[in-house]
Design an enzyme around this catalytic site. Structure first.
Site, PDB file in Angstrom:
ATOM      1  N   HIS A  22       0.833  -1.193   0.000  1.00 12.46           N
ATOM      2  CA  HIS A  22       0.000   0.000   0.000  1.00 12.46           C
ATOM      3  C   HIS A  22       0.876   1.254   0.000  1.00 12.46           C
ATOM      4  O   HIS A  22       1.820   1.358   0.773  1.00 12.46           O
ATOM      5  CB  HIS A  22      -0.911  -0.012   1.229  1.00 12.46           C
ATOM      6  CG  HIS A  22      -1.793   1.178   1.319  1.00 12.46           C
ATOM      7  ND1 HIS A  22      -1.676   2.091   2.337  1.00 12.46           N
ATOM      8  CD2 HIS A  22      -2.781   1.616   0.508  1.00 12.46           C
ATOM      9  CE1 HIS A  22      -2.579   3.036   2.159  1.00 12.46           C
ATOM     10  NE2 HIS A  22      -3.257   2.773   1.054  1.00 12.46           N
ATOM     11  N   ASP A  30       7.358   6.635 -20.963  1.00  5.86           N
ATOM     12  CA  ASP A  30       7.442   6.644 -22.415  1.00  5.86           C
ATOM     13  C   ASP A  30       8.893   6.370 -22.830  1.00  5.86           C
ATOM     14  O   ASP A  30       9.787   6.252 -21.977  1.00  5.86           O
ATOM     15  CB  ASP A  30       6.891   7.953 -22.995  1.00  5.86           C
ATOM     16  CG  ASP A  30       7.657   9.201 -22.583  1.00  5.86           C
ATOM     17  OD1 ASP A  30       8.892   9.138 -22.390  1.00  5.86           O
ATOM     18  OD2 ASP A  30       7.008  10.260 -22.465  1.00  5.86           O
ATOM     19  N   ASP A  66      -4.744   3.645  -4.901  1.00  6.94           N
ATOM     20  CA  ASP A  66      -4.870   4.105  -3.523  1.00  6.94           C
ATOM     21  C   ASP A  66      -6.116   4.973  -3.361  1.00  6.94           C
ATOM     22  O   ASP A  66      -6.324   5.920  -4.120  1.00  6.94           O
ATOM     23  CB  ASP A  66      -3.619   4.894  -3.140  1.00  6.94           C
ATOM     24  CG  ASP A  66      -3.434   5.035  -1.643  1.00  6.94           C
ATOM     25  OD1 ASP A  66      -4.428   4.937  -0.894  1.00  6.94           O
ATOM     26  OD2 ASP A  66      -2.290   5.250  -1.215  1.00  6.94           O
ATOM     27  N   MET A  76       2.948  13.697 -16.012  1.00  6.03           N
ATOM     28  CA  MET A  76       3.972  14.724 -16.070  1.00  6.03           C
ATOM     29  C   MET A  76       3.418  15.928 -16.836  1.00  6.03           C
ATOM     30  O   MET A  76       3.004  15.798 -17.985  1.00  6.03           O
ATOM     31  CB  MET A  76       5.228  14.203 -16.776  1.00  6.03           C
ATOM     32  CG  MET A  76       6.339  15.241 -16.882  1.00  6.03           C
ATOM     33  SD  MET A  76       7.710  14.696 -17.920  1.00  6.03           S
ATOM     34  CE  MET A  76       8.496  13.518 -16.840  1.00  6.03           C
ATOM     35  N   TYR A 116      10.302  13.885 -11.987  1.00  9.84           N
ATOM     36  CA  TYR A 116      11.572  13.159 -11.954  1.00  9.84           C
ATOM     37  C   TYR A 116      11.988  12.855 -10.513  1.00  9.84           C
ATOM     38  O   TYR A 116      12.425  11.740 -10.203  1.00  9.84           O
ATOM     39  CB  TYR A 116      12.685  13.952 -12.643  1.00  9.84           C
ATOM     40  CG  TYR A 116      12.592  14.033 -14.148  1.00  9.84           C
ATOM     41  CD1 TYR A 116      12.092  12.979 -14.907  1.00  9.84           C
ATOM     42  CD2 TYR A 116      13.026  15.157 -14.826  1.00  9.84           C
ATOM     43  CE1 TYR A 116      12.024  13.052 -16.275  1.00  9.84           C
ATOM     44  CE2 TYR A 116      12.967  15.246 -16.198  1.00  9.84           C
ATOM     45  CZ  TYR A 116      12.472  14.190 -16.924  1.00  9.84           C
ATOM     46  OH  TYR A 116      12.409  14.261 -18.289  1.00  9.84           O
ATOM     47  N   TYR A 134       5.235  13.361 -23.341  1.00  7.25           N
ATOM     48  CA  TYR A 134       4.586  13.560 -22.044  1.00  7.25           C
ATOM     49  C   TYR A 134       3.592  12.428 -21.755  1.00  7.25           C
ATOM     50  O   TYR A 134       2.495  12.647 -21.280  1.00  7.25           O
ATOM     51  CB  TYR A 134       3.900  14.926 -21.964  1.00  7.25           C
ATOM     52  CG  TYR A 134       4.884  16.064 -21.900  1.00  7.25           C
ATOM     53  CD1 TYR A 134       5.453  16.423 -20.687  1.00  7.25           C
ATOM     54  CD2 TYR A 134       5.253  16.768 -23.032  1.00  7.25           C
ATOM     55  CE1 TYR A 134       6.366  17.466 -20.607  1.00  7.25           C
ATOM     56  CE2 TYR A 134       6.168  17.810 -22.967  1.00  7.25           C
ATOM     57  CZ  TYR A 134       6.720  18.155 -21.762  1.00  7.25           C
ATOM     58  OH  TYR A 134       7.627  19.187 -21.682  1.00  7.25           O
ATOM     59  N   ASN A 136       4.328   9.853 -19.695  1.00  8.50           N
ATOM     60  CA  ASN A 136       4.692   9.188 -18.440  1.00  8.50           C
ATOM     61  C   ASN A 136       3.547   9.268 -17.453  1.00  8.50           C
ATOM     62  O   ASN A 136       2.865  10.280 -17.351  1.00  8.50           O
ATOM     63  CB  ASN A 136       5.931   9.872 -17.844  1.00  8.50           C
ATOM     64  CG  ASN A 136       7.068   9.902 -18.824  1.00  8.50           C
ATOM     65  OD1 ASN A 136       7.532   8.876 -19.269  1.00  8.50           O
ATOM     66  ND2 ASN A 136       7.496  11.104 -19.185  1.00  8.50           N
TER      67      ASN A 136
END
Length: 146
Positions: A22, A30, A66, A76, A116, A134, A136
């Site tokens: 958890h 990407d 979650d 991102m 990052y 973009y 990710n």
């Protein structure tokens, strides 16, 4: 082979998903994401030849998001000045909505360099061959209640 498990989930990836607890997080990256350098303290799994959407959809079939955080899914943000369209985000919204009742409300955005920094603390990074910019996405694991 196993019944009911998406075939795109490799044995290594299934093991990592099962090991995660958890609040542990993972990035599905990407092809431009620096997965190996960001993942020096994480498990990096190569999924070259696959795109983020199909990996995301397969993972969310076995991975609870979650419910204790507002945004268990984070993208991102596009950098100021980048003239980039992100139609893949609409695909992500559809996939998340298919697997989580919060739908796109479960999705947040993190500034590129903060993303990052967060990626460096993730349990695992799945490096795909996704060519969209973009693309990710970071997921935070929830609790299995079934």
């Amino acid at each position: 082979m196993l019944k009911g498990i998406p075939k795109i989930l490799s044995p290594e990836l299934l093991m990592v998903l099962a090991e995660m607890g958890h609040s542990d997080r993972l990035v599905i990256s990407d092809g431009n994401f620096p997965a190996e350098s960001m993942g020096r303290d994480a498990i990096v799994i190569r999924a070259d030849g696959h795109g983020v959407p199909e990996i995301l959809d397969a993972i969310l079939q076995v991975f609870p998001l979650d419910t204790y955080v507002e945004h268990p899914v984070n993208l991102m943000e596009v950098m100021k000045g980048d003239n980039v369209e992100t139609p893949i985000w609409d695909t992500y919204k559809e996939i998340v909505a298919k697997h989580d009742p919060r739908g796109e409300k479960a999705i947040g955005h993190i500034e590129r360099f903060a993303f990052y920094d967060e990626a460096k603390t993730c349990y695992a990074i799945i490096a795909t061959g996704e060519s969209a910019l973009y693309a990710n996405i970071m997921l935070q694991k929830g609790v299995v209640t079934d």
